[in-house]
Structure formats: C-alpha cells, structure tokens
Design a protein around this motif. Structure first.
Motif, mmCIF file in Angstrom:
data_model
loop_
_atom_site.group_PDB
_atom_site.id
_atom_site.type_symbol
_atom_site.label_atom_id
_atom_site.label_comp_id
_atom_site.label_asym_id
_atom_site.label_seq_id
_atom_site.Cartn_x
_atom_site.Cartn_y
_atom_site.Cartn_z
ATOM 1 N N THR A 32 0.868 -1.202 0.085
ATOM 2 C CA THR A 32 -0.084 0.221 0.102
ATOM 3 C C THR A 32 0.949 1.333 -0.046
ATOM 4 O O THR A 32 2.116 1.114 0.210
ATOM 5 C CB THR A 32 -0.969 -0.083 1.339
ATOM 6 N N GLY A 33 0.322 2.336 -0.213
ATOM 7 C CA GLY A 33 0.923 3.488 0.080
ATOM 8 C C GLY A 33 0.816 4.393 -1.464
ATOM 9 O O GLY A 33 0.655 3.791 -2.572
ATOM 10 N N SER A 34 0.931 5.870 -1.395
ATOM 11 C CA SER A 34 0.835 6.373 -2.777
ATOM 12 C C SER A 34 1.603 6.269 -3.630
ATOM 13 O O SER A 34 1.387 6.353 -5.063
ATOM 14 C CB SER A 34 0.667 7.797 -2.456
ATOM 15 N N GLU A 35 2.818 5.643 -3.531
ATOM 16 C CA GLU A 35 3.923 5.524 -4.374
ATOM 17 C C GLU A 35 3.864 4.090 -4.842
ATOM 18 O O GLU A 35 5.249 3.885 -5.193
ATOM 19 C CB GLU A 35 5.376 6.109 -4.126
ATOM 20 N N ARG A 36 3.102 3.459 -4.478
ATOM 21 C CA ARG A 36 3.310 1.775 -4.665
ATOM 22 C C ARG A 36 3.670 1.196 -6.089
ATOM 23 O O ARG A 36 4.371 0.582 -6.353
ATOM 24 C CB ARG A 36 2.399 1.089 -4.197
ATOM 25 N N ASP A 73 -6.822 0.052 -3.883
ATOM 26 C CA ASP A 73 -5.981 0.831 -3.200
ATOM 27 C C ASP A 73 -4.773 0.134 -2.689
ATOM 28 O O ASP A 73 -4.124 0.352 -1.752
ATOM 29 C CB ASP A 73 -6.752 1.035 -1.812
ATOM 30 N N ASP A 109 6.629 6.158 -0.041
ATOM 31 C CA ASP A 109 5.506 6.170 0.424
ATOM 32 C C ASP A 109 4.921 4.580 0.127
ATOM 33 O O ASP A 109 3.913 4.682 -0.675
ATOM 34 C CB ASP A 109 4.656 7.182 0.286
#
Length: 248
Positions: free
Chosen positions: A15-19, A59, A85
């Motif tokens: 997960t995370g915005s930069e995955r 997500d 991230d």
C-alpha cells in the motif's frame, strides 16, 4: 465451477501512494493499474531473484510469490524503499486457481492460456491443487527453485514468451543485461522440452559425445524440461543411465 487452493504461496500486500512507481523501477514488467501480470526481480547482474504475480486492487497491490522466496523478497523490497511512501504487509489471502469458467474476481494466468485463472481470497473448504508438473512440461513453464534459480537468466527461461518482461517499460534492475541478451546476442542456452528414456533424477547432468550439454530438470513420465546448450543438443544425449532427446 471447480477451484483449488494453491499451496506454497504467500500473498504480500503493498500500500501507499507511491506503490506503483516504486515497483515500476524495480521489476521486469509494467506494474498494472488493473488486472494481473507476471514479473520478476533480478540482481543488478541480470540474474533471477524471485518471480511473482502482481495483482492491482483499487488501493493496493498484491504480490503472489513462492513461500520459499517471500522473506527474501520482502527484505530486498524494504532495502530499496528508502523514503518512498510504500508499506509491505503479509496478507491472509490465499491463491485460488481453476481451469473452467472463472469467477468474477479472477484473472487469466498471464503466462499461458492452458494455466487457467488465478484469484485471491478465502480457501476454506477447498482442496489443494493437484500436481501440475505434466502441464508445466507440456507448455515449458519454469518453476521457482527448479528451473528458476539464482544462476538463471530470465530470457533463457522463456520470460518473453511467458509475458514476464516488458522491453518498453523503462528501467528496472538488471535491465541492461536483459536488453543486451535480447538485442545484441543470440540465445545459445535455455530451457527445452525433452523426451527421457530410462532412470534419471532432477539435476542430472546431460552429455552428448562426452561433452557437457546441460541439466535435466522437471520430469513427468517420459517428458521433461532440460536446460541445454543448443549447439550441442542434437541427436541422442545421456543423463546418467537415461537417453535424452530434444523435441524439435
């Protein structure tokens, strides 16, 4: 609908915005925003470390990897994370496979149509999948820890044919070596389907006329996968007491 639990796999959730951008710079295939792809992580020298499936969720990303390689993969991804991230966590999801009509949440196995579909969820009440060695040999599908080892170059293992590498995606670890093998050389070694007559074991060296030719790998009945040096793999070869012949 017939479906099975595929044992020996671990599902890692990222997960995370930069995955997506994080994995995109590391792995051999384009990280999906939807669907399922097959990919690998290589050493800087272009050799195999781990192969896995990447499933895109709204997500998160799921990494479906052999249990034997999961801890190492997690450690390597954490090493590359730096300030990105992204967060890694083991998931309780199980790998579910089948070969008939797929459920709505399933994706076709990207390696070959004969391998059916994969899905992720609760495997309670499902039987473990039967051994697929015969199917793998028929379609020349390498297996982690047998055909895919730390000495493997993925193009010799058929990753282009298995849709496991994207030469247009940009940089990934080991890309220079993979691209050189693709565009500047002719593959002289690789996996091949062979016929075997006689007793032999996985890992038996193959010779022809006293010269080393390769190694016998997965076997089911009289069929097997072998790693061969192609310019020497003509006619009858020997693997211990067995006679080996390459399928043309």
């Amino acid at each position: 609908m017939t479906k099975f639990h595929l044992p020996g796999r671990r599902v890692i959730q990222i997960t995370g915005s930069e995955r997506i951008s994080f994995l995109q710079g590391l792995v051999t295939n384009t990280v999906p925003k939807t669907g399922l792809i097959y990919s690998a992580l290589l050493t800087p020298q272009g050799k195999f470390m781990a192969d896995f499936f990447i499933k895109a969720l709204p997500d998160a990303l799921l990494l479906d990897v052999a249990e034997s390689h999961a801890d190492m993969l997690l450690q390597r991804l954490a090493m590359y994370r730096l300030r990105a991230d992204v967060t890694f966590a083991d998931s309780d999801l199980k790998v579910i496979i089948g070969h008939d009509s797929p459920p709505d949440d399933a994706d076709a196995d990207p390696r070959h149509a004969a391998l059916g579909w994969r899905a992720y969820g609760d495997a309670a009440g499902l039987n473990d999948a039967p051994d697929n060695t015969a199917l793998r040999i028929t379609h020349l599908i390498p297996e982690t820890g047998i055909e895919l080892t730390p000495e493997t170059y993925i193009l010799e293992a058929g990753f282009e044919r298995l849709h496991g590498v994207d030469f247009k995606k940009g940089c990934f670890i080991g890309q220079e070596i993979v691209a050189r093998m693709k565009y500047k050389t002719e593959l002289r070694k690789g996996l091949a389907r062979v016929s075997v007559a006689g007793e032999s074991q996985n890992g038996t060296p193959i010779t022809c006329g006293g010269k080393a030719v390769g190694t016998l790998l997965s076997r089911f009945g009289n069929d097997a996968i072998a790693y061969l040096r192609f310019d020497r793999a003509d006619g009858e070869m020997q693997a211990g007491d067995a006679t080996v012949t390459r399928f043309k």
